[in-house]
Design an enzyme around this catalytic site. Sequence first.
Site, PDB file in Angstrom:
ATOM      1  N   GLY A 139      58.214 -34.397  -1.761  1.00 15.52           N
ATOM      2  CA  GLY A 139      56.770 -34.530  -1.813  1.00 15.52           C
ATOM      3  C   GLY A 139      56.212 -35.835  -2.322  1.00 15.52           C
ATOM      4  O   GLY A 139      54.998 -36.066  -2.225  1.00 15.52           O
TER       5      GLY A 139
ATOM      6  N   GLU B 101      64.597 -33.284  -3.303  1.00 13.61           N
ATOM      7  CA  GLU B 101      64.548 -33.138  -1.836  1.00 13.61           C
ATOM      8  C   GLU B 101      63.587 -34.137  -1.199  1.00 13.61           C
ATOM      9  O   GLU B 101      62.698 -33.752  -0.439  1.00 13.61           O
ATOM     10  CB  GLU B 101      64.104 -31.718  -1.461  1.00 13.61           C
ATOM     11  CG  GLU B 101      64.981 -30.609  -1.972  1.00 13.61           C
ATOM     12  CD  GLU B 101      64.412 -29.221  -1.640  1.00 13.61           C
ATOM     13  OE1 GLU B 101      63.328 -29.133  -1.020  1.00 13.61           O
ATOM     14  OE2 GLU B 101      65.064 -28.233  -2.002  1.00 13.61           O
ATOM     15  N   PRO B 102      63.725 -35.420  -1.492  1.00 17.45           N
ATOM     16  CA  PRO B 102      62.774 -36.364  -0.890  1.00 17.45           C
ATOM     17  C   PRO B 102      63.052 -36.551   0.595  1.00 17.45           C
ATOM     18  O   PRO B 102      64.204 -36.547   1.029  1.00 17.45           O
ATOM     19  CB  PRO B 102      63.048 -37.664  -1.652  1.00 17.45           C
ATOM     20  CG  PRO B 102      64.493 -37.573  -2.026  1.00 17.45           C
ATOM     21  CD  PRO B 102      64.766 -36.109  -2.278  1.00 17.45           C
TER      22      PRO B 102
ATOM     23  N   ARG C  50      51.106 -37.928  13.842  1.00 19.15           N
ATOM     24  CA  ARG C  50      50.497 -37.899  12.503  1.00 19.15           C
ATOM     25  C   ARG C  50      48.998 -38.242  12.486  1.00 19.15           C
ATOM     26  O   ARG C  50      48.234 -37.586  11.771  1.00 19.15           O
ATOM     27  CB  ARG C  50      51.268 -38.786  11.519  1.00 19.15           C
ATOM     28  CG  ARG C  50      52.757 -38.359  11.370  1.00 19.15           C
ATOM     29  CD  ARG C  50      53.430 -38.937  10.133  1.00 19.15           C
ATOM     30  NE  ARG C  50      52.908 -38.315   8.923  1.00 19.15           N
ATOM     31  CZ  ARG C  50      52.018 -38.838   8.142  1.00 19.15           C
ATOM     32  NH1 ARG C  50      51.539 -40.040   8.398  1.00 19.15           N
ATOM     33  NH2 ARG C  50      51.582 -38.189   7.092  1.00 19.15           N
TER      34      ARG C  50
ATOM     35  N   TYR D 148      47.119 -35.043  11.030  1.00 19.91           N
ATOM     36  CA  TYR D 148      46.785 -35.139   9.595  1.00 19.91           C
ATOM     37  C   TYR D 148      45.754 -36.226   9.302  1.00 19.91           C
ATOM     38  O   TYR D 148      45.604 -36.630   8.155  1.00 19.91           O
ATOM     39  CB  TYR D 148      48.028 -35.459   8.761  1.00 19.91           C
ATOM     40  CG  TYR D 148      49.244 -34.628   9.093  1.00 19.91           C
ATOM     41  CD1 TYR D 148      49.312 -33.285   8.735  1.00 19.91           C
ATOM     42  CD2 TYR D 148      50.332 -35.201   9.740  1.00 19.91           C
ATOM     43  CE1 TYR D 148      50.444 -32.539   9.027  1.00 19.91           C
ATOM     44  CE2 TYR D 148      51.458 -34.459  10.028  1.00 19.91           C
ATOM     45  CZ  TYR D 148      51.505 -33.118   9.671  1.00 19.91           C
ATOM     46  OH  TYR D 148      52.621 -32.390   9.970  1.00 19.91           O
TER      47      TYR D 148
ATOM     48  N   CYS E 136      46.677 -37.120  27.922  1.00 17.37           N
ATOM     49  CA  CYS E 136      45.356 -36.627  28.315  1.00 17.37           C
ATOM     50  C   CYS E 136      44.722 -35.742  27.258  1.00 17.37           C
ATOM     51  O   CYS E 136      44.558 -34.531  27.468  1.00 17.37           O
ATOM     52  CB  CYS E 136      45.452 -35.917  29.650  1.00 17.37           C
ATOM     53  SG  CYS E 136      46.015 -37.065  30.897  1.00 17.37           S
ATOM     54  N   GLU E 137      44.423 -36.319  26.130  1.00 14.21           N
ATOM     55  CA  GLU E 137      43.727 -35.631  25.039  1.00 14.21           C
ATOM     56  C   GLU E 137      42.952 -36.684  24.272  1.00 14.21           C
ATOM     57  O   GLU E 137      43.490 -37.768  24.013  1.00 14.21           O
ATOM     58  CB  GLU E 137      44.724 -35.013  24.043  1.00 14.21           C
ATOM     59  CG  GLU E 137      45.572 -33.938  24.614  1.00 14.21           C
ATOM     60  CD  GLU E 137      45.529 -32.652  23.802  1.00 14.21           C
ATOM     61  OE1 GLU E 137      44.677 -32.529  22.897  1.00 14.21           O
ATOM     62  OE2 GLU E 137      46.351 -31.788  24.107  1.00 14.21           O
TER      63      GLU E 137
ATOM     64  N   TYR F 126      58.689 -38.148   9.802  1.00 13.13           N
ATOM     65  CA  TYR F 126      57.787 -37.291  10.571  1.00 13.13           C
ATOM     66  C   TYR F 126      57.170 -38.024  11.766  1.00 13.13           C
ATOM     67  O   TYR F 126      56.066 -37.732  12.186  1.00 13.13           O
ATOM     68  CB  TYR F 126      56.682 -36.706   9.656  1.00 13.13           C
ATOM     69  CG  TYR F 126      57.261 -36.032   8.432  1.00 13.13           C
ATOM     70  CD1 TYR F 126      58.011 -34.871   8.557  1.00 13.13           C
ATOM     71  CD2 TYR F 126      57.077 -36.570   7.162  1.00 13.13           C
ATOM     72  CE1 TYR F 126      58.571 -34.260   7.442  1.00 13.13           C
ATOM     73  CE2 TYR F 126      57.633 -35.961   6.040  1.00 13.13           C
ATOM     74  CZ  TYR F 126      58.385 -34.805   6.187  1.00 13.13           C
ATOM     75  OH  TYR F 126      58.932 -34.213   5.096  1.00 13.13           O
TER      76      TYR F 126
HETATM   77  N1  LLP Z   1      61.428 -29.786   0.530  1.00 15.39           N
HETATM   78  C1  LLP Z   1      60.714 -28.837   1.154  1.00 15.39           C
HETATM   79  C2  LLP Z   1      60.957 -27.429   0.829  1.00 15.39           C
HETATM   80  C3  LLP Z   1      59.717 -29.209   2.073  1.00 15.39           C
HETATM   81  O1  LLP Z   1      58.997 -28.272   2.660  1.00 15.39           O
HETATM   82  C4  LLP Z   1      59.504 -30.588   2.365  1.00 15.39           C
HETATM   83  C5  LLP Z   1      58.498 -31.003   3.340  1.00 15.39           C
HETATM   84  C6  LLP Z   1      60.309 -31.536   1.705  1.00 15.39           C
HETATM   85  C7  LLP Z   1      61.256 -31.103   0.801  1.00 15.39           C
HETATM   86  C8  LLP Z   1      60.178 -33.007   1.944  1.00 15.39           C
HETATM   87  O2  LLP Z   1      58.933 -33.492   1.579  1.00 15.39           O
HETATM   88  P1  LLP Z   1      58.617 -35.061   1.556  1.00 15.39           P
HETATM   89  O3  LLP Z   1      59.440 -35.683   0.456  1.00 15.39           O
HETATM   90  O4  LLP Z   1      58.976 -35.620   2.872  1.00 15.39           O
HETATM   91  O5  LLP Z   1      57.171 -35.120   1.295  1.00 15.39           O
HETATM   92  N2  LLP Z   1      54.797 -33.455   8.817  1.00 15.39           N
HETATM   93  C9  LLP Z   1      54.073 -33.766   7.599  1.00 15.39           C
HETATM   94  C10 LLP Z   1      54.889 -33.477   6.351  1.00 15.39           C
HETATM   95  C11 LLP Z   1      55.406 -32.059   6.272  1.00 15.39           C
HETATM   96  C12 LLP Z   1      56.240 -31.811   5.051  1.00 15.39           C
HETATM   97  C13 LLP Z   1      56.901 -30.491   5.107  1.00 15.39           C
HETATM   98  N3  LLP Z   1      57.775 -30.203   4.024  1.00 15.39           N
HETATM   99  C14 LLP Z   1      53.610 -35.213   7.662  1.00 15.39           C
HETATM  100  O6  LLP Z   1      53.875 -35.899   8.660  1.00 15.39           O
HETATM  101  O7  LLP Z   1      52.951 -35.680   6.747  1.00 15.39           O
END
Ligand code: LLP
Length: 402
Positions: free
Chosen positions: A223, A259-260, A298, A302, A328-329, A357
């Site tokens: 996150g 979990e990055p 993205r 978002y 086409c959107e 992503y």
């Molecule tokens: N752990 C879990 C349980 C998660 O659900 C996620 C992301 C991560 C780790 C990794 O998070 P990060 O470090 O990448 O923020 N598609 C969206 C982001 C969706 C994230 C989903 N879960 C975007 O493009 O912003």
Amino acid sequence: MTGLAERFGTPLYVYSAKAIRERVRAFDEAFGGVPHSICYSVKANSNLSILRLLDKLGCGFDVVSGGELERVLRANRRAAKKVVFSGVGKTVAEIDAALKAGILLFNLEGASEMEAVAACAAKRKQTARIAWRVNPDVPADTHPYISTGLQKHKFGVPIGEARELYARAARSKHLQVSGVSVHIGSQITQVAPFSAAMWRVAELVRQLQSDGHKIEYVDAGGGLGIDYSGSQDFAATVAEYAHAVTRPLHDLNVKVLLEPGRSIVGAAGVLLTRVLYRKKNGEKKFVVVDAGMNDLIRPALYQAEHQIVPVEDRKSGPEIVDVVGPVCESGDFFARERTLPTVNEGELLAILDVGAYGMALASNYNTRARAAEVLVDGKSAQLIRRRETIADQIRPELFKRA
Ligand code: LLP
């Protein structure tokens, strides 16, 4: 970049191995004071070569599907012991595959799922290490689609119910209570929500320990956000984050799992795209490029604002344009009313910070072939996914019998 675009065509995802290594090193340094393991979140970018690079750097992996697990195993069969399995809808087949591979930890998200894991483990005469993913009910200041840590979200179990669930898990002889996990959302740019969540988790760990559970791991989730608007002192950001995560845990004797996803690969990728046409509708100027929302969703999904820069700096004057794709959107745009240096038809643009992503969310919408991916490492540039063909897309389809 111009050479890469000519050699491999556009749209083209280009990743930097150096940037990925630097990010992993920054995490390892920031968490250097505590036992920890980086379980890279595969969903951010699941290309096999990227996974192999991260495996070589000593990372484990966070997976959310049997498919992601299979990718990790293809990158390195022996990586399974560093895999954590998250997600609200693990199927029996996926649980079975994870047990067979011998993963480190299941992050459980509900009581029925716990029963499914226990039943699978019993059938296989195995014991599954588990953590409950607790929902700490802290708001994360991010886009609503990627916020997960509130009671109204589908993720995890309410932290107030956790003790009872741990007691239930401990009664199963095929489950081994091993940890507590939490993940509050993605693209979080303040450390306060992480800190608030970890204080709650720490309090729970203390209760669980006094209930007699052996809590070996605290999985802090992912996150950590990146700065899409400019350059960031990543080492300083991750140091601040590490402080927020580890301070509440300092006297608990646990190993921290991280979990990055985005923070490791986001800034390591660009999307190269060629300007197909320029056009004007009244006063409004459009730059139509050969990448579309199917390549990078993205901005549409978002409201993400990725920086866009011309690959060759011709010192041309600025203009206000929409940069749009061929899909086409009306949602198929990369920038709206953006001031950019003037670019001509045929020139290249780079869309920045798309390593996470980007390709992972790419689709075949409009029967567009997904882009190729290249990994640059020092002087070498290697194709790590060839451009899709129409034949690739059509292969699984069958004509209905007449
Ligand atoms: N752990 C879990 C349980 C998660 O659900 C996620 C992301 C991560 C780790 C990794 O998070 P990060 O470090 O990448 O923020 N598609 C969206 C982001 C969706 C994230 C989903 N879960 C975007 O493009 O912003």
